[in-house]
Write an enzyme that holds these catalytic residues in place. Structure first.
Site, mmCIF file in Angstrom:
data_model
loop_
_atom_site.group_PDB
_atom_site.id
_atom_site.type_symbol
_atom_site.label_atom_id
_atom_site.label_comp_id
_atom_site.label_asym_id
_atom_site.label_seq_id
_atom_site.Cartn_x
_atom_site.Cartn_y
_atom_site.Cartn_z
ATOM 1 N N GLU A 1 -0.471 -107.726 -0.030
ATOM 2 C CA GLU A 1 -1.564 -108.686 0.093
ATOM 3 C C GLU A 1 -2.506 -108.291 1.222
ATOM 4 O O GLU A 1 -2.059 -108.037 2.345
ATOM 5 C CB GLU A 1 -1.021 -110.088 0.386
ATOM 6 C CG GLU A 1 -0.117 -110.664 -0.687
ATOM 7 C CD GLU A 1 0.435 -112.015 -0.283
ATOM 8 O OE1 GLU A 1 0.947 -112.719 -1.165
ATOM 9 O OE2 GLU A 1 0.370 -112.374 0.916
ATOM 10 N N CYS A 2 -3.774 -108.257 0.940
ATOM 11 C CA CYS A 2 -4.827 -108.089 1.939
ATOM 12 C C CYS A 2 -4.564 -106.873 2.834
ATOM 13 O O CYS A 2 -4.819 -105.746 2.425
ATOM 14 C CB CYS A 2 -4.995 -109.371 2.751
ATOM 15 S SG CYS A 2 -6.613 -109.507 3.552
ATOM 16 N N GLY A 3 -4.045 -107.055 4.048
ATOM 17 C CA GLY A 3 -3.767 -105.926 4.912
ATOM 18 C C GLY A 3 -2.798 -104.942 4.284
ATOM 19 O O GLY A 3 -2.936 -103.719 4.434
ATOM 20 N N GLY B 1 -3.648 -106.528 -3.886
ATOM 21 C CA GLY B 1 -5.005 -107.064 -3.860
ATOM 22 C C GLY B 1 -5.249 -107.892 -2.619
ATOM 23 O O GLY B 1 -4.348 -108.147 -1.821
ATOM 24 N N LEU C 1 -4.739 -102.926 1.875
ATOM 25 C CA LEU C 1 -5.506 -101.896 2.569
ATOM 26 C C LEU C 1 -4.629 -100.687 2.898
ATOM 27 O O LEU C 1 -5.053 -99.541 2.792
ATOM 28 C CB LEU C 1 -6.123 -102.459 3.854
ATOM 29 C CG LEU C 1 -7.144 -103.590 3.712
ATOM 30 C CD1 LEU C 1 -7.617 -104.049 5.084
ATOM 31 C CD2 LEU C 1 -8.329 -103.170 2.856
#
Length: 468
Positions: free
Chosen positions: A340-342, A438, A345
């Site tokens: 998720e998110c970080g 995502g 990335l």
């Protein structure tokens, strides 16, 4: 009797809620009380501050993520056994979905949980005018639940006369005031307040703040008020608590499975209720650090890469090549992974750090992540799967939120996201039978089937390794 509790709220963000909440928590802990703490809304960082004070993780209460019964269940479950429960609000008291509804607001939480609300009013630049503001908040909803007031940034010279006018004219208790305390502020950065570990001498600051509040707030009266209110609160757990527990048991695995959970300064945005739900369903959670550890924990059959601040640690994450390689090989080899998110990335080929340089990351996704100058796709969303993937079949719905200043050259299209208010919608998430990657952060209680599907796939991986 239910656990005594109260909710701290304010007319708007920037009123001093978090600072005062942490000071009150520290004062209660210094008195030897067992305190349960909660944060309204999806925020990760304020609960970290709460945790630094009470020595354990705080929980989130969010009526967008969860229905009424589940919100009550999570509150009662996590408050049980404590001497007092303290809930910190979010934004302005009545600010809810889309900024134009009370649903999902702090007021909504107070209404669902039948909690008394204490309004923190910033008096900077005003005196008697704050009485008009308080009156408006009391009368905006007939069942406002506002039962008391704390006056922030008010001069001791005017406090007593202002308190008397407010109590006489509005028939509401003023529990005290907080003077201007410039040396006890909390700093900010692009995702909100800085992480607790980054604040110099945080414990010393909070103890000094607690000492101030012991002098200027009537904490004895506040605790007594919360206890009296708890005796009359209308919130019977009963059947709905039993129903939720039965549903979780029905979704539990036939045998335990080990899940590696990224947990360090780069990956620290994880809802504790999410993790505990996985444990109740049969997961054995093994923390590891992509910053420090050279390898994944032994015997894990699934990965959770949480959100956080990988962009602050781009160079160190890049230098840990053995971990990057092992995660890439594991995920590409079929190990189930929620990123998720970080965490999303981190799975990119390259990530732009806060220093403007691009650093090699895990390389699961052959694309780059880069900094933007503003929030992208901010706020609550309902996600619907466009295809069969890790969290369930096409059509699976779950709820979450996005909050990020970084973006990706490829955000994925396995899910369709819709805002709960307004018309904005978009595709997102890289999803396969073994991967969710995502920007959206998920709250597992919004759809218990989704974490179950993840764990079920992890168990299949454990039994049959790379043949999924």
């Amino acid at each position: 009797m239910r656990t005594p509790g109260f909710l701290l709220t304010a007319p708007a963000s920037g009123s001093g809620k978090t600072l005062i909440t942490c000071g009150i928590l520290q004062a209660l802990v210094n008195r030897g009380l067992q305190v349960a703490t909660f944060k309204c809304g999806p925020d990760y960082i304020d609960p970290m501050f709460h945790g630094k004070v009470i020595g354990t993780r705080s929980r989130n209460l969010d009526p967008f993520f969860t229905d009424t019964c589940t919100t009550r269940y999570l509150y009662e479950k996590n408050a049980a056994g404590s001497g007092i429960a303290v809930v910190e609000g979010v934004m302005g008291y009545y600010d809810g979905l889309g900024g134009i509804e009370t649903k999902g607001s702090t007021y909504d939480v107070a209404r669902i949980l039948d909690l008394p609300s204490i309004l923190i009013v910033n008096c900077r630049g005003a005196s008697l005018s704050v009485a008009a503001m308080i009156k408006g908040f009391l009368e905006y909803r007939q069942d406002s639940r506002i039962c008391g007031v704390i006056l922030n940034q008010v001069s001791p010279m005017i406090y007593e006369s202002l308190k008397k006018r407010i109590e006489e004219e509005l028939n509401i208790r003023v529990f005290g005031y907080v003077p201007k305390l410039k040396e006890l502020s909390l700093d900010s950065r692009h995702l909100g307040l800085v992480l607790p570990g980054e604040i110099e001498a945080l414990r010393e600051k909070l103890n000094r703040l607690a000492d101030h509040l012991e002098e200027t707030l009537d904490l004895d009266e506040l605790l007594s008020f919360a206890e009296k209110y708890a005796r009359t609160a209308q919130m019977d757990s009963g059947e709905w608590e039993k129903k939720i527990k039965q549903e979780i048991r029905a979704l539990s695995l036939s045998e335990p499975v080990r899940i590696g959970v990224a947990e360090d300064d780069a990956f620290c945005f994880t809802y504790l209720d999410n993790l505990e739900l996985l444990q109740e369903m049969g997961a054995e959670l093994i923390p590891f650090s992509p910053l420090e550890d050279p390898r994944l924990p032994e015997g894990v059959s699934g990965l959770i890469l949480s959100g956080g601040y990988p962009e602050l640690h781009g160079e160190r994450l890049s230098q840990n090549q053995s971990m990057r390689d092992e995660i890439r090989e594991a995920v590409q080899g079929g190990m189930p992974c929620i990123a998720e998110c970080g965490g999303f990335l981190y799975l990119h080929r390259e990530l732009e750090g806060t220093d403007g340089k691009f650093y090699p990351m895990a390389g699961v996704l052959d694309t780059r992540a880069y900094r933007t100058e503003k929030l992208s796709r901010f706020g609550y969303i309902t996600l619907e799967a466009r295809e069969d993937q890790l969290l369930g079949a096409a059509g699976t719905k779950t709820r979450g939120h996005e909050f990020h200043y970084w973006d990706s050259e490829s955000c994925g299209e396995s899910f369709h996201a819709r805002k709960p208010a307004g018309k904005r919608e978009w595709d997102c998430v890289h999803g396969t039978k073994t991967l969710y990657a995502g920007f959206p952060h998920l709250f597992y209680y919004s759809n218990l089937q989704a974490p179950h599907e993840f764990l079920k796939t992890c168990l299949l991986y454990k039994k049959n390794k790379n043949s999924i």
